[in-house]
Scaffold this motif. Sequence first.
Motif, PDB file in Angstrom:
ATOM      1  N   ILE A  58       0.881  -1.172   0.000  1.00  0.00           N
ATOM      2  CA  ILE A  58       0.000   0.000   0.000  1.00  0.00           C
ATOM      3  C   ILE A  58       0.911   1.211   0.000  1.00  0.00           C
ATOM      4  O   ILE A  58       1.700   1.414   0.924  1.00  0.00           O
ATOM      5  CB  ILE A  58      -0.957   0.033   1.197  1.00  0.00           C
ATOM      6  N   ARG A  59       0.821   1.982  -1.079  1.00  0.00           N
ATOM      7  CA  ARG A  59       1.737   3.100  -1.283  1.00  0.00           C
ATOM      8  C   ARG A  59       1.055   4.430  -0.963  1.00  0.00           C
ATOM      9  O   ARG A  59      -0.130   4.623  -1.259  1.00  0.00           O
ATOM     10  CB  ARG A  59       2.274   3.093  -2.712  1.00  0.00           C
ATOM     11  N   TYR A  60       1.838   5.322  -0.379  1.00  0.00           N
ATOM     12  CA  TYR A  60       1.371   6.652   0.016  1.00  0.00           C
ATOM     13  C   TYR A  60       2.358   7.685  -0.527  1.00  0.00           C
ATOM     14  O   TYR A  60       3.130   8.284   0.228  1.00  0.00           O
ATOM     15  CB  TYR A  60       1.278   6.752   1.541  1.00  0.00           C
ATOM     16  N   PRO A  61       2.351   7.915  -1.823  1.00  0.00           N
ATOM     17  CA  PRO A  61       3.360   8.813  -2.405  1.00  0.00           C
ATOM     18  C   PRO A  61       3.297  10.233  -1.878  1.00  0.00           C
ATOM     19  O   PRO A  61       4.315  10.940  -1.890  1.00  0.00           O
ATOM     20  CB  PRO A  61       3.056   8.754  -3.911  1.00  0.00           C
ATOM     21  N   ASP A  62       2.125  10.673  -1.405  1.00  0.00           N
ATOM     22  CA  ASP A  62       1.989  12.015  -0.844  1.00  0.00           C
ATOM     23  C   ASP A  62       1.798  11.969   0.664  1.00  0.00           C
ATOM     24  O   ASP A  62       1.279  12.918   1.267  1.00  0.00           O
ATOM     25  CB  ASP A  62       0.810  12.740  -1.509  1.00  0.00           C
ATOM     26  N   GLY A  63       2.223  10.881   1.294  1.00  0.00           N
ATOM     27  CA  GLY A  63       2.112  10.750   2.734  1.00  0.00           C
ATOM     28  C   GLY A  63       0.764  10.210   3.168  1.00  0.00           C
ATOM     29  O   GLY A  63      -0.153  10.039   2.363  1.00  0.00           O
ATOM     30  N   VAL A  64       0.642   9.933   4.472  1.00  0.00           N
ATOM     31  CA  VAL A  64      -0.561   9.271   4.970  1.00  0.00           C
ATOM     32  C   VAL A  64      -1.796  10.161   4.898  1.00  0.00           C
ATOM     33  O   VAL A  64      -2.924   9.656   4.968  1.00  0.00           O
ATOM     34  CB  VAL A  64      -0.355   8.778   6.413  1.00  0.00           C
ATOM     35  N   ASP A  65      -1.594  11.457   4.753  1.00  0.00           N
ATOM     36  CA  ASP A  65      -2.738  12.361   4.606  1.00  0.00           C
ATOM     37  C   ASP A  65      -3.156  12.526   3.151  1.00  0.00           C
ATOM     38  O   ASP A  65      -4.182  13.146   2.856  1.00  0.00           O
ATOM     39  CB  ASP A  65      -2.422  13.738   5.203  1.00  0.00           C
ATOM     40  N   GLY A  66      -2.357  12.001   2.240  1.00  0.00           N
ATOM     41  CA  GLY A  66      -2.677  12.061   0.816  1.00  0.00           C
ATOM     42  C   GLY A  66      -3.353  10.774   0.376  1.00  0.00           C
ATOM     43  O   GLY A  66      -3.735   9.931   1.177  1.00  0.00           O
ATOM     44  N   LEU A 110      13.817  -4.251  -0.467  1.00  0.00           N
ATOM     45  CA  LEU A 110      13.091  -3.575   0.603  1.00  0.00           C
ATOM     46  C   LEU A 110      13.362  -2.077   0.577  1.00  0.00           C
ATOM     47  O   LEU A 110      12.429  -1.260   0.721  1.00  0.00           O
ATOM     48  CB  LEU A 110      13.509  -4.179   1.945  1.00  0.00           C
ATOM     49  N   VAL A 111      14.602  -1.679   0.378  1.00  0.00           N
ATOM     50  CA  VAL A 111      14.943  -0.255   0.307  1.00  0.00           C
ATOM     51  C   VAL A 111      14.289   0.385  -0.905  1.00  0.00           C
ATOM     52  O   VAL A 111      13.752   1.503  -0.827  1.00  0.00           O
ATOM     53  CB  VAL A 111      16.475  -0.078   0.277  1.00  0.00           C
ATOM     54  N   TRP A 112      14.319  -0.305  -2.041  1.00  0.00           N
ATOM     55  CA  TRP A 112      13.681   0.213  -3.261  1.00  0.00           C
ATOM     56  C   TRP A 112      12.185   0.441  -3.032  1.00  0.00           C
ATOM     57  O   TRP A 112      11.633   1.481  -3.417  1.00  0.00           O
ATOM     58  CB  TRP A 112      13.930  -0.778  -4.397  1.00  0.00           C
ATOM     59  N   LEU A 113      11.510  -0.503  -2.363  1.00  0.00           N
ATOM     60  CA  LEU A 113      10.077  -0.354  -2.088  1.00  0.00           C
ATOM     61  C   LEU A 113       9.821   0.799  -1.120  1.00  0.00           C
ATOM     62  O   LEU A 113       8.867   1.564  -1.289  1.00  0.00           O
ATOM     63  CB  LEU A 113       9.518  -1.653  -1.514  1.00  0.00           C
ATOM     64  N   ALA A 114      10.665   0.930  -0.101  1.00  0.00           N
ATOM     65  CA  ALA A 114      10.496   2.033   0.849  1.00  0.00           C
ATOM     66  C   ALA A 114      10.634   3.375   0.142  1.00  0.00           C
ATOM     67  O   ALA A 114       9.919   4.335   0.456  1.00  0.00           O
ATOM     68  CB  ALA A 114      11.509   1.910   1.980  1.00  0.00           C
ATOM     69  N   ASN A 115      11.536   3.452  -0.820  1.00  0.00           N
ATOM     70  CA  ASN A 115      11.697   4.699  -1.575  1.00  0.00           C
ATOM     71  C   ASN A 115      10.471   5.018  -2.419  1.00  0.00           C
ATOM     72  O   ASN A 115      10.230   6.182  -2.748  1.00  0.00           O
ATOM     73  CB  ASN A 115      12.935   4.621  -2.474  1.00  0.00           C
ATOM     74  N   LEU A 116       9.688   4.002  -2.749  1.00  0.00           N
ATOM     75  CA  LEU A 116       8.442   4.211  -3.496  1.00  0.00           C
ATOM     76  C   LEU A 116       7.284   4.548  -2.564  1.00  0.00           C
ATOM     77  O   LEU A 116       6.132   4.589  -2.995  1.00  0.00           O
ATOM     78  CB  LEU A 116       8.096   2.962  -4.306  1.00  0.00           C
ATOM     79  N   ALA A 117       7.594   4.788  -1.282  1.00  0.00           N
ATOM     80  CA  ALA A 117       6.575   5.088  -0.263  1.00  0.00           C
ATOM     81  C   ALA A 117       5.599   3.926  -0.096  1.00  0.00           C
ATOM     82  O   ALA A 117       4.407   4.131   0.159  1.00  0.00           O
ATOM     83  CB  ALA A 117       5.831   6.386  -0.576  1.00  0.00           C
ATOM     84  N   ALA A 118       6.118   2.700  -0.244  1.00  0.00           N
ATOM     85  CA  ALA A 118       5.325   1.504   0.066  1.00  0.00           C
ATOM     86  C   ALA A 118       5.383   1.312   1.578  1.00  0.00           C
ATOM     87  O   ALA A 118       6.193   0.555   2.095  1.00  0.00           O
ATOM     88  CB  ALA A 118       5.884   0.290  -0.675  1.00  0.00           C
ATOM     89  N   LEU A 119       4.533   2.040   2.275  1.00  0.00           N
ATOM     90  CA  LEU A 119       4.592   2.038   3.733  1.00  0.00           C
ATOM     91  C   LEU A 119       4.139   0.709   4.315  1.00  0.00           C
ATOM     92  O   LEU A 119       4.741   0.195   5.260  1.00  0.00           O
ATOM     93  CB  LEU A 119       3.738   3.172   4.301  1.00  0.00           C
ATOM     94  N   GLU A 120       3.052   0.158   3.772  1.00  0.00           N
ATOM     95  CA  GLU A 120       2.492  -1.075   4.324  1.00  0.00           C
ATOM     96  C   GLU A 120       2.815  -2.253   3.415  1.00  0.00           C
ATOM     97  O   GLU A 120       2.644  -2.191   2.188  1.00  0.00           O
ATOM     98  CB  GLU A 120       0.980  -0.954   4.493  1.00  0.00           C
ATOM     99  N   LEU A 121       3.254  -3.343   4.037  1.00  0.00           N
ATOM    100  CA  LEU A 121       3.631  -4.561   3.329  1.00  0.00           C
ATOM    101  C   LEU A 121       2.708  -5.688   3.789  1.00  0.00           C
ATOM    102  O   LEU A 121       2.663  -6.006   4.984  1.00  0.00           O
ATOM    103  CB  LEU A 121       5.092  -4.907   3.617  1.00  0.00           C
ATOM    104  N   HIS A 122       1.995  -6.281   2.849  1.00  0.00           N
ATOM    105  CA  HIS A 122       1.021  -7.318   3.169  1.00  0.00           C
ATOM    106  C   HIS A 122       1.369  -8.598   2.409  1.00  0.00           C
ATOM    107  O   HIS A 122       1.711  -8.550   1.221  1.00  0.00           O
ATOM    108  CB  HIS A 122      -0.385  -6.862   2.781  1.00  0.00           C
ATOM    109  N   THR A 123       1.248  -9.734   3.096  1.00  0.00           N
ATOM    110  CA  THR A 123       1.605 -11.015   2.490  1.00  0.00           C
ATOM    111  C   THR A 123       0.464 -12.012   2.625  1.00  0.00           C
ATOM    112  O   THR A 123      -0.349 -11.940   3.551  1.00  0.00           O
ATOM    113  CB  THR A 123       2.851 -11.621   3.160  1.00  0.00           C
ATOM    114  N   PRO A 124       0.422 -12.986   1.718  1.00  0.00           N
ATOM    115  CA  PRO A 124      -0.538 -14.090   1.867  1.00  0.00           C
ATOM    116  C   PRO A 124      -0.020 -15.108   2.872  1.00  0.00           C
ATOM    117  O   PRO A 124       1.129 -15.033   3.322  1.00  0.00           O
ATOM    118  CB  PRO A 124      -0.601 -14.686   0.451  1.00  0.00           C
ATOM    119  N   GLN A 125      -0.853 -16.066   3.184  1.00  0.00           N
ATOM    120  CA  GLN A 125      -0.488 -17.080   4.186  1.00  0.00           C
ATOM    121  C   GLN A 125       0.276 -18.257   3.562  1.00  0.00           C
ATOM    122  O   GLN A 125       0.485 -19.269   4.218  1.00  0.00           O
ATOM    123  CB  GLN A 125      -1.746 -17.600   4.884  1.00  0.00           C
TER     124      GLN A 125
END
Length: 302
Positions: A58-66, A110-125
């Motif tokens: 879940i990406r938030y390119p403009d922050g959590v308020d965007g 992981l660093v590349w995803l963080a730079n894309l503002a992928a704040l939340e990481l969700h996985t299947p079971q």
Amino acid sequence: MAGERLRVDVQGRAVELSNLDKVLYPAAGFTKGEVIDYYTRIAPVLLPHLADRALTRIRYPDGVDGGSFFEKNKPAATPDWVRVATLPVPGSSKGRETIDYVVADDLPTLVWLANLAALELHTPQWRIGTHPDLMVVDLDPGAPAALRQCCQVALLLRDRLAVDGVEAHPKTSGKKGMQLSCPVAGTQSAEVVSGYAKRIAQELEQRHPRLVVSKMAKNLRPGKVFIDWSQNSAAKTTVAPYSLRAAPTPTVSAPLTWEEVEAGAAGERPATTPYGPTEVLDRVETYGDLMSDGGVRPALPE
């Protein structure tokens, strides 16, 4: 400077970072650079929970308020060194037959995803190409029930699951609820795992009708804790342990000790504020990875 780009070496991979001073959590002044720093430092305990799993971000390119958006498919300009798994998605609402999922097996990804503002990481079971190796139970309190009641239900679940030889690992959701992650054999279908979780939820609802509800209908949930067994559907994902959450201030889906859950159930630790990144990093220094399963993975009764 806005728009400034920085090329860094992460374990031999060239990763381009940008806008490190951009504030992604305005209420706390928490920047993208701090997000990247957190994910870099938490990586030793986070990456094992992401390994071999198709990752939803879940990406938030403009922050959590965007605005935000779920992203399953690999982004445009994905580096060729990022692992991608092409998997079927039967019944996709967008008419896709397959999705090219990112798999975050290493620190550069992981660093590349963080730079894309992928704040939340969700996985299947499940890991790619296998049956579910986790059963996940989500505990969602209906006001005025809160985290204390979640802790009480978590203890009921822990003790009931132990009868069947199933070990449960508790964590906060990073928001208002909790989750239990239970390692299982990985030899049974999602339908079997989900069916077992549903039976346990219904059993506890019958035993504790004033505290537990197993049905999703919102009119049944005030003052009770909803045991969401449906998280074990093959189509569902759950926020990963140690993932950031999009809240006004940065919070983390933080593993807990059972002693902490017992204290929470007794009202001795009013955990009204979820753990933040600094606290979670300190906890890892103290406890290591509380979600490590030790290799115990039982088959579930059918």
